[in-house]
Design an enzyme around this catalytic site. Structure first.
Site, PDB file in Angstrom:
ATOM      1  N   TYR A 104      13.832  77.283  17.098  1.00  0.00           N
ATOM      2  CA  TYR A 104      14.068  76.052  16.339  1.00  0.00           C
ATOM      3  C   TYR A 104      13.016  75.021  16.736  1.00  0.00           C
ATOM      4  CZ  TYR A 104      16.577  72.995  13.267  1.00  0.00           C
ATOM      5  OH  TYR A 104      16.894  72.179  12.221  1.00  0.00           O
ATOM      6  N   ARG A 157      11.985  67.214   3.142  1.00  0.00           N
ATOM      7  CA  ARG A 157      11.735  66.394   4.341  1.00  0.00           C
ATOM      8  C   ARG A 157      11.969  67.256   5.572  1.00  0.00           C
ATOM      9  NH1 ARG A 157      13.449  64.008   8.525  1.00  0.00           N
ATOM     10  NH2 ARG A 157      15.476  65.029   8.293  1.00  0.00           N
ATOM     11  N   LYS A 175      18.597  77.047  12.035  1.00  0.00           N
ATOM     12  CA  LYS A 175      19.849  76.325  12.293  1.00  0.00           C
ATOM     13  C   LYS A 175      21.008  77.302  12.431  1.00  0.00           C
ATOM     14  CE  LYS A 175      20.619  71.789  12.298  1.00  0.00           C
ATOM     15  NZ  LYS A 175      19.690  70.750  12.742  1.00  0.00           N
ATOM     16  N   ASP A 247      17.720  68.533   5.933  1.00  0.00           N
ATOM     17  CA  ASP A 247      16.347  68.097   5.654  1.00  0.00           C
ATOM     18  C   ASP A 247      16.109  67.789   4.180  1.00  0.00           C
ATOM     19  OD1 ASP A 247      15.772  68.134   8.288  1.00  0.00           O
ATOM     20  OD2 ASP A 247      14.403  69.832   8.257  1.00  0.00           O
ATOM     21  N   ASP A 270      21.386  65.943   9.566  1.00  0.00           N
ATOM     22  CA  ASP A 270      20.384  64.923   9.865  1.00  0.00           C
ATOM     23  C   ASP A 270      21.029  63.551  10.012  1.00  0.00           C
ATOM     24  OD1 ASP A 270      18.098  66.759   9.485  1.00  0.00           O
ATOM     25  OD2 ASP A 270      18.771  66.742   7.411  1.00  0.00           O
ATOM     26  N   ASN A 418      11.159  63.900  15.700  1.00  0.00           N
ATOM     27  CA  ASN A 418      10.666  65.276  15.787  1.00  0.00           C
ATOM     28  C   ASN A 418       9.502  65.457  14.819  1.00  0.00           C
ATOM     29  OD1 ASN A 418      12.380  66.667  17.660  1.00  0.00           O
ATOM     30  ND2 ASN A 418      14.050  66.493  16.209  1.00  0.00           N
TER      31      ASN A 418
END
Length: 565
Positions: A104, A157, A175, A247, A270, A418
């Site tokens: 990840y 994103r 994930k 995302d 998120d 990140n």
């Protein structure tokens, strides 16, 4: 509570020969027993020696160490995952500290950027806008009938990397790997999905290897109608599934969450997962620094959906600790690229409007500027906590951190952006600028900092401490929705496992070696709160714990028995 060792029942399967060896969920490779090799037409298709899973994992570990770059290690692990999932999870759990950053963040970012280049074998479901009218057929093609967790992205994103188009599929795959490795959810119950609605990334559109729909992104009504078709198809196929949005761009993330959170069991990691792990970290850090979170003043750099989601959960937590909503909101200051959010600022997004400060209350601030910068805010607020979710590197400057430390002897600094290249400040700098007094938690993994001969461990504020436990709790309790109270119970449970709080030293968050134990505790807290909130059937505590035990998958081979289709 540690999982009880379960006696694994034999598994009756209809596949044999090369077909069985090509089935990642069932393949054992060299661990098929001689009896199984005879019964499943595998004699001569494997080397003579029958190995244990630990022997296989040791070979894989030796091979893994031969790769020199993180992306090559990622590709190697994905190859094992697509060949033998049980071995993959045994290997990852044996070396979680080493391998979590590889499967990840941060390595998955590079894997998404190079998705079409390094593509080897299909995993999950790809739903393009061109196939929107075949949605039901596409989901019927999924061979696993008992899907319990879906992670879906549209690739717009991806981390701090922006629009990666179909390459965003790397995020749901990664994930869900953590749902299994950290939360014990069987890989047979998981499904990664990418909604291919085109891409505005010209580099991808010009790439001859790009495997997605070569078209600018659809928007507005077309986009929302497409997503709605997907949601309805999922509800039809798996009505009790947990759906995690991942995302999505800021302009879509909150509207989609608000639109569907009461229609299907869903959440946005998120926004809500990041908020839950951050609040859990802050509860623990506040206790370690002395006092409660409700006593702290907090400044955010970054006022997007993630930052505002964290802020709202902090406000809810401080209300639980006794503050009024008005007082709780007065302690949180949101700064974006246009400065401090105030009630005089134009063009605020809907989710930002409740997080503004009244400009009239700032008349005595020490500043000559109409635009209140992060330094202005830190100088005047004198915060105890500074959180970065800006996605921009270097914005926590030495001047800002030293200014904060002048008024706060034990500052809590959390650069959460990140990947590592986007972090607002490095832990090394923060520790040095605060003379070793800061409590630091980051969004990406960092090595311990050595400053003046003292070692400072750096906690990673990793959503993996939260979402696997939430998923396990939802599955075990049969929850139909994920409420804010369930998320807050996860945060409080996480804080209870802080070594810094428990022992007075060490990390502010648990070590990765304890993550399954933490996930199980979070699952129990989430399931219990779901029952209290009326979104799950009430049972005894013992029954809930038993359901968690029963649903906790472990990377062990089962005996196979042959049956016909």
């Amino acid at each position: 509570m540690e999982p009880k060792t379960k006696k694994q029942r034999s598994l009756y399967i209809p596949y044999a020969g090369p077909v069985l060896l090509e089935f990642p969920l069932l393949n054992k490779g060299s661990a098929f027993s001689m009896e199984e090799r005879r019964n499943f037409n595998l004699l001569g298709l494997l080397p003579e020696v029958v190995e244990t899973i630990e022997e296989q994992a040791e070979r894989a570990w030796i091979q893994y160490q031969g790769f020199k770059t993180e992306i090559d290690k990622h590709i190697y692990l994905r190859n094992i995952q697509d060949t033998n999932e049980t071995l993959f999870y045994r290997l990852v759990n044996n070396h979680l500290d080493e391998m979590m950053p590889v499967i990840y963040t941060p390595t998955v970012g590079a894997a998404c950027e190079r998705f079409s280049e390094i593509y080897r074998r299909s995993r999950g479901v790809f739903i393009s806008y061109q196939n929107r009218h075949n949605m039901d057929d596409i989901l019927q093609n999924v061979p696993n009938h008992n899907i319990k967790v879906i992670v879906v992205t549209d690739g717009e994103r991806i981390l701090g990397l922006g629009d990666q188009g179909i390459g965003g599929m790397g995020i749901p795959i990664g994930k869900l790997s953590l749902y299994t490795a950290c939360g014990g959810i069987s890989p047979a119950y998981t499904l990664p999905v990418v909604l291919d609605v085109g891409t505005n990334n010209q580099q991808l559109l010009n790439d001859p290897l790009y495997m997605g729909w070569r078209n600018p992104r659809i928007t507005d009504d077309e986009y929302y109608e497409f997503v709605d078709e997907f949601i309805q198809a999922v509800k039809q196929r798996w009505p009790d599934v947990l759906l995690q949005f991942e995302d999505f761009a800021q302009k879509n993330a909150m509207p989609l969450l608000n639109r569907y959170r009461n229609e299907i069991c869903s959440f946005n990691d998120d926004i809500q997962g990041t908020a839950a792990v951050t609040v859990g970290t802050l509860i623990a850090a506040s206790r370690a620094a002395g006092g409660q979170l409700s006593e702290k003043k907090i400044v955010f750099l970054g006022a997007g959906s993630a930052g505002c989601g964290i802020a709202e959960m902090i406000i809810a937590q401080t209300q639980r600790e006794g503050l009024s909503e008005e007082t709780a909101r007065q302690k949180v200051f949101m700064v974006d690229r246009f400065g401090l959010l105030t009630d005089k600022m134009p063009n605020l997004l809907p989710f930002q409007t409740k997080l503004v400060q009244k400009r009239e209350n700032l008349s005595d601030w020490d500043t000559d500027s109409d635009v209140l910068s992060l330094l202005d805010v830190v100088r005047n607020v004198k915060p105890d906590i500074l959180i970065g979710v800006s996605g921009q590197t270097g914005l926590f400057t030495e001047e800002i951190i030293r200014e904060m430390h002048k008024h706060c002897p034990r500052p809590i600094v959390m650069p959460l952006s990140n990947p590592t290249s986007r972090v607002e400040a490095t832990p090394q700098d923060i520790i040095a600028w605060t003379e070793g007094n800061a409590l630091v938690a980051t969004g990406s993994p960092f090595n311990p900092v050595v400053w003046k001969d003292k070692i400072y461990p750096i906690a990673q504020c990793n959503n993996a401490f939260i979402f696997p436990g939430i998923g396990l709790g939802v599955i075990a309790s049969g929850a139909s929705r994920i409420t804010d109270e369930m998320l807050m119970s996860a945060s409080e449970t996480l804080a209870q496992y802080s070594p810094l709080v428990l022992n007075g030293e060490g990390l502010v968050l648990p070590e990765l070696k304890d993550i399954q134990k933490v996930s199980r505790a979070i699952a129990f807290a989430v399931g219990k709160m779901a029952q209290q909130q009326g979104v799950a059937v009430k049972t005894s505590a013992e029954a809930l714990q038993q359901a968690i035990d029963d649903n906790f998958w472990q990377a062990e081979y089962r005996d196979y028995r042959r049956t016909s289709i």
